[in-house]
Enzyme design. Sequence first.
Site, PDB file in Angstrom:
ATOM      1  N   GLU A  49     -41.140 -19.105 -25.421  1.00  0.00           N
ATOM      2  CA  GLU A  49     -39.384 -18.702 -25.716  1.00  0.00           C
ATOM      3  C   GLU A  49     -38.401 -19.403 -24.717  1.00  0.00           C
ATOM      4  O   GLU A  49     -37.595 -18.830 -25.083  1.00  0.00           O
ATOM      5  CB  GLU A  49     -39.586 -17.094 -25.387  1.00  0.00           C
ATOM      6  CG  GLU A  49     -40.539 -15.894 -26.346  1.00  0.00           C
ATOM      7  CD  GLU A  49     -40.849 -14.809 -25.725  1.00  0.00           C
ATOM      8  OE1 GLU A  49     -40.779 -14.346 -24.537  1.00  0.00           O
ATOM      9  OE2 GLU A  49     -40.817 -13.923 -26.518  1.00  0.00           O
ATOM     10  N   LYS A  59     -43.115 -21.801 -21.219  1.00  0.00           N
ATOM     11  CA  LYS A  59     -43.504 -20.063 -20.812  1.00  0.00           C
ATOM     12  C   LYS A  59     -45.106 -20.203 -21.157  1.00  0.00           C
ATOM     13  O   LYS A  59     -45.847 -19.912 -19.976  1.00  0.00           O
ATOM     14  CB  LYS A  59     -42.919 -19.271 -21.402  1.00  0.00           C
ATOM     15  CG  LYS A  59     -43.014 -18.407 -21.359  1.00  0.00           C
ATOM     16  CD  LYS A  59     -42.271 -17.138 -21.544  1.00  0.00           C
ATOM     17  CE  LYS A  59     -42.044 -15.777 -21.323  1.00  0.00           C
ATOM     18  NZ  LYS A  59     -42.187 -14.523 -21.898  1.00  0.00           N
TER      19      LYS A  59
HETATM   20  C1  BGC Z   1     -44.306 -13.392 -24.634  1.00  0.00           C
HETATM   21  C2  BGC Z   1     -44.521 -12.552 -26.515  1.00  0.00           C
HETATM   22  C3  BGC Z   1     -45.255 -11.787 -26.005  1.00  0.00           C
HETATM   23  C4  BGC Z   1     -44.668 -10.599 -25.111  1.00  0.00           C
HETATM   24  C5  BGC Z   1     -45.570  -9.174 -24.794  1.00  0.00           C
HETATM   25  C6  BGC Z   1     -43.776 -11.435 -23.755  1.00  0.00           C
HETATM   26  O1  BGC Z   1     -43.404 -11.970 -22.562  1.00  0.00           O
HETATM   27  O2  BGC Z   1     -43.294 -14.857 -24.118  1.00  0.00           O
HETATM   28  O3  BGC Z   1     -45.592 -13.854 -26.280  1.00  0.00           O
HETATM   29  O4  BGC Z   1     -45.421 -11.250 -27.058  1.00  0.00           O
HETATM   30  O5  BGC Z   1     -44.468 -10.875 -23.963  1.00  0.00           O
HETATM   31  O6  BGC Z   1     -46.781  -9.600 -24.632  1.00  0.00           O
END
Ligand code: BGC
Length: 728
Positions: A467, A581
């Site tokens: 992300e 990340k």
């Molecule tokens: C992650 C996502 C994940 C979400 C819920 C975020 O920090 O980047 O991939 O779906 O958390 O666990």
Amino acid sequence: MSGWLIAEDRFEEQDIAHLGNEYLSGNGFMGVRGTLDEYKKEQMVSINLAGVYDKHEDKWRESVNAPNPLYTFVMHQNEVYSVPDKEPVIHSQSLDFRNAIHKRVTTFRAKPGNITIESERFVSMDNRHVIGLAFSVRTDFDGEITLYTGIDSDVWDINGPHFINKQLYEKDGILLASCITGEKKINVVTAEGVLSKIPSDMEVVCRDDKILRKFSFDARANQTYIIEKVAFIDWSERGVSQTECVNKLQKALQLGYDELKARHIEAWDRIWDISEVRIDGDDEANMALNYSIYHLNCIAPRFSESMSIPARGLSGQVYKGAIFWDTEMFMFDYFLYTQPKIARTLIKYRIETLDGARKKAASYGFKGAFFAWESQEGGIDACSDFNVTDVFTGRPMRTYFKDKQVHVTSAIVYALKKYIKNTKDNQILYEGGYELLLESALFYKSILVRRDESELYEIHDVVGPDEYHERVNNNAYTNRMARFVFDTAVEIFVKLRNTDPAEFGRLNQRYDLVNLIPKLEKIKGSLYLQKPSGEEQIIEQFDGYFKLEEVDIETLRTRLLHEKEYWGGALGVATHTRIIKQADVVTMLCMFPDDYSAEIMKKNWDFYEPRTEHGSSLSACMYSLLACRTGNPDAAYPFFLTSAKADLKKGGKQWAGNIYIGGTHPASAGGAWMVAVFGFAGLKVKNNGLAVEGSLPENIKGIEFKVIFRNQLYLVRVGHDKSEIKKI
Ligand code: BGC
């Protein structure tokens, strides 16, 4: 920590939030944080209800916490003896996760001597509405004790308050809190009954949103005074019949605390009978993995035909109690192989939320189904446009998780395909599975772009699993997963044309399948996929990734101006660098292990791992799995432990900007199971059956577990020299 028991042997105020997660109990209908009897909302008590959501004013829509029937404390000479206000002289808290029993023992020093309180509780796996609590008090002096116990309706909320109307009252010896949520007027009822062994009159008092029983008695030195409580919790959009609640609770009380507890333990025994994994030679791994499996079961929607699991389980309102791709990509396999009915329930949830996904796609001008990034009931996307708050300005930051993480739809198709393959339950396709698949393919078809002179289709402007890099083109993972959706759609509908022309005809009327299939066939061969390139054979995570700044994580960390600052987004420290990340290309390689040789996969592991912050708990298990698949189980092992111990480790990542993101990590728990079973044991589906190809770390002698495949139970044993799979 040993065997099936985790325990604390002292009280530390700063651990309250973490222990609430670590010591969670639950049964899929509700999750009860591992908080202590006397805790209130300040200590983040939560009886988190699965599938109940509410929006208060213009705040984030989130899951709802029920009034707490466990609230209990003792007084002596007008002083309250409870933590955190009073420092205890002895304190312990424990969770026997084999039997799902939570305990605490605390001794306080009062003027005349010691007061010890002790409690034991369980969230019934036998009756989803029931919680049992046995609470006792003992003094080593003669003196008057007052014990208060009842319901606290002043619940912890992150974006509340959610109850616009609360009624607290007593009916036939039962205490009740009946509350109505603001948005949908959902009726949440907590009822509480007591089997008291205390020789005292009881008075009911109502104050501060609490309805409490008050027992005052002359305690004799070294005598234990016990009350046993049974609570009954229910909710309904149509209104809960309070008379029924009272009747059901009275029936439970008649059975008695011990019988309710015995039934609860039996229900867990049935779960463990198929779910336990035995890791020989490594007690820590064995314990951490079974602890992870415990958590998955605390939150499994076993009482519903169609429901899913939030990213933070039932540990509270973090992430709005919403369902992410975490369920399908990280938790699904555990259920598929041990309780396929629950896997079905998870898929049915997505089928039922198809309408929401259609609306979301349409709102962006796309076709088909774009599933919610943070899905609530009906597929409502709870993800806000501003999901992170800037720590410097306090301003919300525009994030693109909701708009651009288009990969969520493919995760659902990936799970559906696996479900059908493993169970042969084609019926689910007739219950909306066909539509889900088609609408998913239509969605990806509608987001494709093609450059003027190119033959290839591309996918632009997305956010992949990593992300920190938003709005990128041709994210390797996203494109490969989209390709999978096209492949699956073509395979399944070509087959359907031959096997069930009537159903094919029905779908054809709505979707023009006859013309659509050749189009999908053409697209799937012309979708651009990132390929290994250069001498190093690295798959570029997205167009232009290789041009980003090369910097190591430690150097990047030194650029932070604030410990909670967000690494991604427009101004994030990682945005213009190759630091990612979480597993992205590596997740893709785990999902498609036959695409490339082990050598290429290993090269990509070696390249991306040092560049991964592992800022998401979803990351470690993918690195672990891929390390096993490339013959490096010893490299896999520390990542496996990280995953399996995600909820055992104090002080994990609790903040994204100013937003609290603590809670349990069921995706990590599911990921740990995947590593043990698909990684270390190397279980795979081969030639319509199961096969194993062990890849055990040196310190693990063997691994043993059961799985269900096509309705048949198997026992799998994998050692360094010998492996077996047998039907049982
Ligand atoms: C992650 C996502 C994940 C979400 C819920 C975020 O920090 O980047 O991939 O779906 O958390 O666990």
